[in-house]
Design a protein around this motif. Structure first.
Motif, short mmCIF file in Angstrom:
data_model
loop_
_atom_site.label_atom_id
_atom_site.label_comp_id
_atom_site.label_asym_id
_atom_site.label_seq_id
_atom_site.Cartn_x
_atom_site.Cartn_y
_atom_site.Cartn_z
N LYS A 27 27.15 -46.75 48.49
CA LYS A 27 26.52 -45.43 49.20
C LYS A 27 26.71 -44.19 48.57
CE LYS A 27 26.01 -47.33 53.89
NZ LYS A 27 26.98 -47.50 55.18
N VAL B 102 24.83 -43.98 45.35
CA VAL B 102 23.22 -43.41 45.83
C VAL B 102 23.32 -42.29 46.19
CG1 VAL B 102 21.57 -43.89 47.51
CG2 VAL B 102 22.73 -45.97 46.55
N LEU B 103 24.27 -41.82 47.05
CA LEU B 103 24.28 -40.33 47.33
C LEU B 103 24.45 -39.21 46.15
CD1 LEU B 103 24.09 -38.25 49.80
CD2 LEU B 103 26.71 -38.53 49.77
N LEU C 126 21.42 -39.06 44.50
CA LEU C 126 20.32 -38.35 45.01
C LEU C 126 20.80 -36.64 45.02
CD1 LEU C 126 19.82 -40.46 48.09
CD2 LEU C 126 18.08 -39.98 46.42
N LEU C 127 21.88 -36.33 45.28
CA LEU C 127 22.44 -35.13 45.04
C LEU C 127 22.13 -34.41 43.72
CD1 LEU C 127 25.54 -34.80 47.38
CD2 LEU C 127 23.15 -34.24 47.86
N TRP D 128 21.37 -43.25 57.02
CA TRP D 128 21.82 -42.30 57.87
C TRP D 128 22.98 -41.80 57.46
CZ3 TRP D 128 26.92 -42.32 59.53
CH2 TRP D 128 27.39 -43.55 59.51
N TRP D 129 23.64 -42.59 56.61
CA TRP D 129 25.08 -41.97 55.91
C TRP D 129 24.71 -40.83 54.91
CZ3 TRP D 129 29.88 -41.39 56.47
CH2 TRP D 129 30.56 -41.22 55.39
N ALA D 130 23.57 -41.11 53.95
CA ALA D 130 23.12 -40.10 53.07
C ALA D 130 22.58 -38.72 53.80
CB ALA D 130 22.17 -40.58 52.13
N LEU E 105 25.61 -36.96 55.31
CA LEU E 105 26.36 -36.25 54.22
C LEU E 105 25.66 -34.75 53.87
CD1 LEU E 105 28.13 -38.60 52.25
CD2 LEU E 105 29.14 -37.03 53.97
N ASP E 106 24.37 -35.24 53.84
CA ASP E 106 23.52 -33.90 53.17
C ASP E 106 23.56 -32.90 54.32
OD1 ASP E 106 21.32 -32.60 51.74
OD2 ASP E 106 20.14 -33.37 53.50
#
Lengths: 586, 331
Positions: free
Chosen positions: A3, A6-7, A10-11, B187-189, B192-193
């Motif tokens: 996760k 992935v995050l 994306l960021l 939901w996690w991303a 956090l965003d």
């Protein structure tokens, strides 16, 4: 772990928005109430700008004011026979018409061909009394006749002066007709206009709001996501017919508008590199100047000559105006000659907002280039004051019959630029003996029903505000006599100074039915000469529209003709991705 | 107790009716109306166009007639459409703006209370010590500094200065509500965003809340600790910890409950300045915009909601007094 990766990806993608993922992130200070309302029942600038990405028109002006064909196969003109002017025996134009042919490949975003019925549907709705369109000119006198499946004629009777400059709108009849019929049935015998309006809102909001995005559009981008209060994303419409040079994939594929109402926060977003460009509806002039100092090669700030004219109306109506000679053109000339507008624009705007001498936009074909330039001339101003009987009193203030030349100077409170202009002018007028007291009002009061239009009651002497003067559709309506608000006409009209000149009125009427541009230019030439000598308003400057864009973003341009950078949406792209540069910002 | 609650609820009805009349009247009596704004600057608009639009928006009627129409619709559950957003006013308020506000204000209140109450107690029991002076100084600093200034400085520091100095290693977004990741990113991303965007406005909002609550808690504790029953408890030889937490704290919390009771409607009303500085699309900004643009239905829904919450939470606060203070009875 997965996760997090992935995050992070994306960021990182967001941080590298722009060339890396071929997107465009634009910041704006307003959020539109709705988008792609074919009948434009709200008139917010940001709505028009965003609609530019999703909309298409038969014909439209480019940055130079030259027309190009979008949905139409060609721009109809007198020369190619597409534009026809019909005159009666006396030589007066009684009607005019434009014939448009729709391109074979013009399609809605769902692939349905754009047809004459879409224009007819639009016209029927815009002229329906139940629809709260702000104004119907010229559509209330237009008729659409189909020549064949793809060709139609729009006839204006009485004729429309700018018929060759604009065409009717269009709405997807195959999508909206059923709902329109339901609205029609529900409100047919409804007497209460408010109830009808609520029904209208239900109809239109089914196609134009954040929860109900437009079902189909005609322009180069289609809306895909709208997070209310936050952002609106549009992606390429594969069915749009005009293609940029080279591979379409070289051009921007996604456009995201981020709504940042606080312009200081918007500025911080530019500095922190979160935005690729900002909208034409965004920064104040001062903020743009600040940004220009901080460019450091990351972005560039532009100041585009605009269509907004700042001026000071002089109230020439009522007893007080007469006592102060404000109804005498010599007093108004003296007031203008007393101030140094060049110094003012240099001091406040680094000369980027040029001094104006006419209400006509300098880029309009109707603008008179050699109209009298009221450079500061204190000696001449004093001479005019003396001619009118005003002489300096012991305190240095001009006096006549025991009355001081003391004027109230009002504008919209909280507008820091205008407030600074006021202070400079107050000081300059003081030096020639005119006592000016600044008395500002909130915009709701200043533009409310009890202020500007009640000049007759002596509610103000000098009022500073702006008008938008479209360089194409200039009719000279601002100063026509019928626009003087009075109790008799219910205070309708916007000729607030109350100026009424017989020759100007005659020329204005003549110009309204003069279909030859060279002849209209001659009429406007004389109108501007009269206006400049009479000075019902003191001209200040035409505002510029500041914006920024990251280096390498091509074809993101606009002018006072196109108004918004979205006019050319299909060609916007990054140089580093291979997008060719077709338009340069002037 | 039951009779008391029923009486209070019945009293609320005329009060809320009066509030709605005052809000509607004051909003409607502002100069200008939405049609004036729509038509200003349009020299082609005719008096007939203006009359047609005023009738369509119901603005051709006197304000009290419009109020009665609104009230009639409201009691039937129809609170009208937003003039500015073309969606039902309730949807705009409850679905589009209020969740954003609650996301900002609820954590601010909870976290600041959790931090401020112990700090206030700590400050009170160490009155005139160095930590007390330090906390007092910081509290005054936090609530003296204008929110818009602190916000602007925080934006500059975390969105421009630190990212430049650290090459982007330390960076927070310069305002907004998030949305850097697609809505379907999981939901996690998404959380956090959102959190990334929440940190700055939440911190600024908490700073002030902590300062105010700490001062109240300190003052309340000091007042209670100087009372006879605390001296008696100490004289009886009760352990200091028991005197503090069982006897003093329970009484000192009464004024804090009052503050919290009054703060809760404010949570729904949003924090106008914080929301403005950080472009956070919440209720505070929405109410301000609706008042300026005379979006009557949004104004009414928002302000009536706040009024209802205020009277309801006042009742709940009064009831809470009885729970924490045995001397208070409503029978």
């Amino acid at each position: 772990m997965k996760k997090t990766l992935v995050l992070s990806a994306l960021l990182l993608g967001m941080a590298l928005a722009g060339p890396a993922n071929n997107s465009l992130v634009v910041g704006t200070s307003q959020e539109p109430p709705n988008i792609y309302d074919p009948w434009n029942t709200n008139n917010l600038a940001v709505t028009s700008e965003i609609n530019g990405y999703m909309g298409a028109a038969l014909i439209a002006p480019d940055d130079d004011g030259d027309l190009y064909a979008d949905i139409a196969t060609a721009v109809p003109t007198l020369a190619n026979g597409g534009y026809k002017v019909v005159k009666n025996a006396a030589g007066d134009v009684v009607r005019n018409s434009m014939t448009y042919s729709i391109r074979k490949d013009a399609k809605w975003s769902d692939g349905t061909p754009i047809k004459v019925a879409d224009f007819q549907f639009w016209l029927k709705v815009v002229n329906d009394d139940r629809v709260p369109v702000p104004e119907r000119t010229p559509w209330n006198r237009a008729k659409i006749t189909a020549v064949d499946g793809d060709t139609f004629t729009v006839t204006y009777e009485p004729p429309y002066l700018f018929a060759d400059q604009t065409g009717p709108g269009l709405a997807p009849s195959h999508i909206m007709s059923a709902s329109w019929n339901a609205f029609d049935n529900a409100t047919k015998n409804q007497k209460d206009a408010k109830v009808v309006n609520e029904e209208w809102k239900k109809f239109i909001s089914a196609f134009t709001t954040a929860r109900n995005l437009p079902k189909v559009v005609a322009g180069p981008f289609r809306p895909t996501s709208w997070r209310s209060g936050n952002s609106l994303t549009m992606t390429r419409n594969p069915n749009y017919w005009r293609k940029p040079k080279g591979d379409l994939n070289n051009y921007v594929q996604t456009v995201t508008y981020r709504f940042i109402p606080n312009t200081n926060t918007l500025k911080v977003n530019v500095l922190s590199g979160q935005l690729d460009a900002i909208s034409a509806v965004s920064l104040t002039f001062d903020q743009a100047i600040d940004l220009q100092r901080s460019e450091r090669g990351k972005f560039k700030t532009y100041f585009v000559p605009g269509a907004i004219w700042e001026h000071i109306d002089v109230n020439a109506r009522g007893t007080k105006a007469k006592e102060l000679d404000l109804d005498d053109p010599r007093m108004r000339q003296a007031l203008l000659l007393s101030i140094d507008r060049d110094a003012l624009t240099k001091a406040l705007f680094q000369g980027k907002q040029a001094v104006s001498n006419s209400w006509v936009n300098p880029i309009s074909k109707l603008y008179k280039k050699n109209v009298r330039d009221y450079n500061q001339n204190v000696a001449q101003a004093r001479q005019l004051f003396t001619q009118l009987g005003w002489t300096p009193g012991s305190d240095g203030i001009l006096q006549k019959n025991g009355r001081k030349l003391a004027l109230n100077f009002s504008t919209t409170a909280g507008n820091s630029t205008r407030e600074r202009v006021q202070q400079i002018l107050q000081d300059q007028w003081k030096k020639v003996g005119v006592q000016v007291t600044i008395q500002n009002y909130p915009a709701s009061v200043f533009f409310g029903p009890d202020m500007l239009s009640k000049g007759q009651e002596g509610k103000w002497d000098l009022a500073m505000y702006a008008w938008t003067g479209n360089p194409i559709f200039e009719e000279g309506n601002l100063f026509k006599a019928e626009s003087i608000p009075t109790a008799a006409n219910g205070y309708a009209g916007q000729n607030y100074s109350g100026w009424n000149d017989a020759e100007f009125n005659r020329l204005h009427k003549q110009a309204q039915t003069e279909f030859s541009l060279p002849e209209r230019i001659k009429l406007f030439d004389r109108m501007q000469t009269i206006w400049s000598s009479e000075l019902p308003a003191l001209p200040l400057y035409y505002r510029v529209n500041p914006y920024t864009k990251v280096t390498g973003l091509n074809n993101y341009t606009f002018s006072a003709y196109t108004l918004y950078p979205s006019w050319n949406a299909y060609q916007i792209g990054w140089a580093s991705r291979g997008a060719a540069e077709v338009n340069k910002q002037k | 107790m039951g009779t008391y609650i029923l009486k209070r609820i019945l009293q609320m009805i005329p009060l809320l009716l009066l509030i709605s009349l005052v809000i509607y009247g004051l909003t409607a009596l502002q100069p200008g109306d939405p049609v004036d704004q729509l038509t200003f600057g349009n020299t082609n608009i005719t008096p007939e166009d203006i009359a047609r639009l005023k009738a369509a928006y119901g603005l051709d009627q006197p304000w009290y007639t419009r109020y009665l129409f609104w009230l009639g619709q409201a009691v039937r559950g129809d609170l009208g459409y937003s003039q500015d957003f073309n969606i039902p006013a309730t949807e705009f308020v409850f679905q589009q703006r209020m969740p954003n506000t609650l996301l900002l204000t609820v954590p601010a209140l909870v976290l600041s209370t959790l931090i401020a109450v112990p700090l206030g107690i700590f400050s009170a029991i160490r009155q005139y010590s160095l930590p007390d002076y330090l906390l007092t100084f910081l509290s005054f600093l936090a609530f003296s500094a204008p929110v818009f200034w602190v916000g602007a400085m925080a934006l500059y520091l975390f969105a421009i200065f630190l990212p430049n100095v650290t090459g982007g290693a330390v960076s927070l977004p310069p305002g907004g509500l998030g949305g850097d990741v697609p809505a379907d990113a999981g939901w996690w991303a998404v959380a956090l965003d959102k959190l990334k965007y929440l940190i700055l406005p939440l911190s600024i909002l908490m700073l002030r809340e902590i300062a105010v609550t700490t001062r109240f808690m300190r003052a309340s504790m000091l007042e209670v600790m100087n009372q006879d029953f605390i001296r008696t408890a100490r004289a009886k030889g009760l352990p200091a910890r028991r005197v503090l937490y069982k006897h003093a704290l329970r009484n000192a919390l009464v004024p804090i409950l009052t503050i919290m009771g009054l703060s809760i409607p404010g949570l729904f009303g949003g924090a106008v300045i914080t929301e403005t500085v950080f472009s956070w699309p919440g209720m505070g900004k929405a109410i301000l915009d609706a008042l300026v643009s005379k979006d009557f239905n949004v104004v009414m829904v928002s302000l009536m909601l706040l009024s209802i919450l205020t009277v309801v939470f006042q009742l709940l606060t009064d009831l809470a007094y009885a729970a924490v203070d045995p001397r208070i009875r409503y029978s």
